[in-house]
Design an enzyme around this catalytic site. Structure first.
Site, PDB file in Angstrom:
ATOM      1  N   GLN A  62      26.578  -5.880  -4.726  1.00 55.46           N
ATOM      2  CA  GLN A  62      25.347  -6.408  -5.330  1.00 55.46           C
ATOM      3  C   GLN A  62      25.611  -7.790  -5.926  1.00 55.46           C
ATOM      4  O   GLN A  62      26.665  -8.025  -6.528  1.00 55.46           O
ATOM      5  CB  GLN A  62      24.862  -5.475  -6.442  1.00 55.46           C
ATOM      6  CG  GLN A  62      24.257  -4.173  -5.939  1.00 55.46           C
ATOM      7  CD  GLN A  62      23.810  -3.302  -7.110  1.00 55.46           C
ATOM      8  OE1 GLN A  62      22.976  -3.711  -7.913  1.00 55.46           O
ATOM      9  NE2 GLN A  62      24.380  -2.121  -7.200  1.00 55.46           N
TER      10      GLN A  62
HETATM   11  P1  GTP Z   1      27.385  -1.260  -2.565  1.00 53.59           P
HETATM   12  O1  GTP Z   1      28.273  -0.257  -3.215  1.00 53.59           O
HETATM   13  O2  GTP Z   1      26.046  -1.367  -3.211  1.00 53.59           O
HETATM   14  O3  GTP Z   1      28.034  -2.603  -2.404  1.00 53.59           O
HETATM   15  O4  GTP Z   1      27.069  -0.724  -1.048  1.00 53.59           O
HETATM   16  P2  GTP Z   1      28.126  -0.210   0.044  1.00 53.59           P
HETATM   17  O5  GTP Z   1      28.523  -1.355   0.910  1.00 53.59           O
HETATM   18  O6  GTP Z   1      29.216   0.561  -0.592  1.00 53.59           O
HETATM   19  O7  GTP Z   1      27.204   0.733   0.963  1.00 53.59           O
HETATM   20  P3  GTP Z   1      27.185   2.335   0.972  1.00 53.59           P
HETATM   21  O8  GTP Z   1      28.454   2.874   1.525  1.00 53.59           O
HETATM   22  O9  GTP Z   1      26.747   2.812  -0.351  1.00 53.59           O
HETATM   23  O10 GTP Z   1      26.066   2.593   2.090  1.00 53.59           O
HETATM   24  C1  GTP Z   1      24.748   2.086   1.964  1.00 53.59           C
HETATM   25  C2  GTP Z   1      23.803   2.894   2.833  1.00 53.59           C
HETATM   26  O11 GTP Z   1      24.084   2.671   4.215  1.00 53.59           O
HETATM   27  C3  GTP Z   1      23.912   4.399   2.615  1.00 53.59           C
HETATM   28  O12 GTP Z   1      22.628   4.949   2.688  1.00 53.59           O
HETATM   29  C4  GTP Z   1      24.765   4.858   3.790  1.00 53.59           C
HETATM   30  O13 GTP Z   1      24.500   6.192   4.175  1.00 53.59           O
HETATM   31  C5  GTP Z   1      24.298   3.905   4.876  1.00 53.59           C
HETATM   32  N1  GTP Z   1      25.313   3.685   5.926  1.00 53.59           N
HETATM   33  C6  GTP Z   1      26.616   3.385   5.750  1.00 53.59           C
HETATM   34  N2  GTP Z   1      27.247   3.232   6.928  1.00 53.59           N
HETATM   35  C7  GTP Z   1      26.315   3.446   7.886  1.00 53.59           C
HETATM   36  C8  GTP Z   1      26.347   3.433   9.323  1.00 53.59           C
HETATM   37  O14 GTP Z   1      27.363   3.167   9.982  1.00 53.59           O
HETATM   38  N3  GTP Z   1      25.166   3.701   9.958  1.00 53.59           N
HETATM   39  C9  GTP Z   1      24.017   3.972   9.282  1.00 53.59           C
HETATM   40  N4  GTP Z   1      22.931   4.248  10.006  1.00 53.59           N
HETATM   41  N5  GTP Z   1      23.958   3.992   7.942  1.00 53.59           N
HETATM   42  C10 GTP Z   1      25.077   3.733   7.252  1.00 53.59           C
END
Ligand code: GTP
Ligand code: MG
Length: 171
Positions: A62
């Site tokens: 974020q």
């Molecule tokens: P921050 O912690 O806010 O920086 O986000 P992050 O990069 O850690 O993302 P996070 O792992 O929380 O995933 C964000 C969203 O994307 C979630 O709803 C996951 O389920 C979804 N997501 C993650 N990887 C994939 C993927 O390969 N395919 C799809 N369709 N959704 C995904």
């Protein structure tokens, strides 16, 4: 038994790109969580490969937390940079953050390996890893080993290939 060599990895990329989901997949099944929520600040996680023990700084992507990233650059021995391949609107923002990272004094002159995950390849409008690589101008990275893998962190596809590459760079 023999203790595995420990490596500090920084997991970076925009919010919602899938960083925490990827790291969760790489953890042993008894340490995996079911519900993944947006990371606040950062979280420290561990996973092992055949030869290495990784300590991961899973940073929040974020905007308001991105200024935390640089405080951990010095101790990072490898970087995992995650891109949401379906987020075309923010590809330019991801590139800006990557360029800022690459030009940072604690990163710029170090031969630190960078693994890119072109994540969310399961989504219909996802760009290919080649296209993501072009949009981020990865060919311009000359002084570091880098590699890009298409991944689907929901199914866990593409993750092992990436981590195997990372391990080969470090061992
Ligand atoms: P921050 O912690 O806010 O920086 O986000 P992050 O990069 O850690 O993302 P996070 O792992 O929380 O995933 C964000 C969203 O994307 C979630 O709803 C996951 O389920 C979804 N997501 C993650 N990887 C994939 C993927 O390969 N395919 C799809 N369709 N959704 C995904
Ligand atoms: Mg997260």
């Amino acid at each position: 038994g023999l203790k595995k060599k420990e490596v500090h990895v920084l997991c970076l990329g925009l919010d919602n790109s899938g960083k925490t989901t990827i790291i969760n997949c790489l953890k042993p099944s008894n340490a995996q969580v079911q519900d993944i929520v947006p990371t606040i600040g950062f979280s420290i996680e561990n996973f092992k490969t055949s030869g290495l023990s990784f300590t991961v700084f899973d940073m929040s992507g974020q905007g308001r937390y991105r200024n935390l990233w640089e405080h951990y650059y010095k101790e990072g021995q490898a970087i995992i940079f995650v891109i949401d391949s379906s987020d075309k609107l923010r590809m330019v923002v991801a590139k800006e953050e990557l360029d800022t990272l690459l030009n940072h004094p604690d990163i710029k002159h170090r031969r630190i390996p960078i693994l890119f995950f072109a994540n969310k390849m399961d989504l219909r409008d996802a760009l290919s890893s080649v296209k993501v690589s072009q949009m981020l101008c990865l060919e311009n990275i000359k002084d570091k080993a880098w590699h890009i893998c298409a991944s689907d962190a929901i199914k866990g596809e593409g993750l092992q290939e990436g981590v195997d590459w990372l391990q080969d760079q470090i061992k």
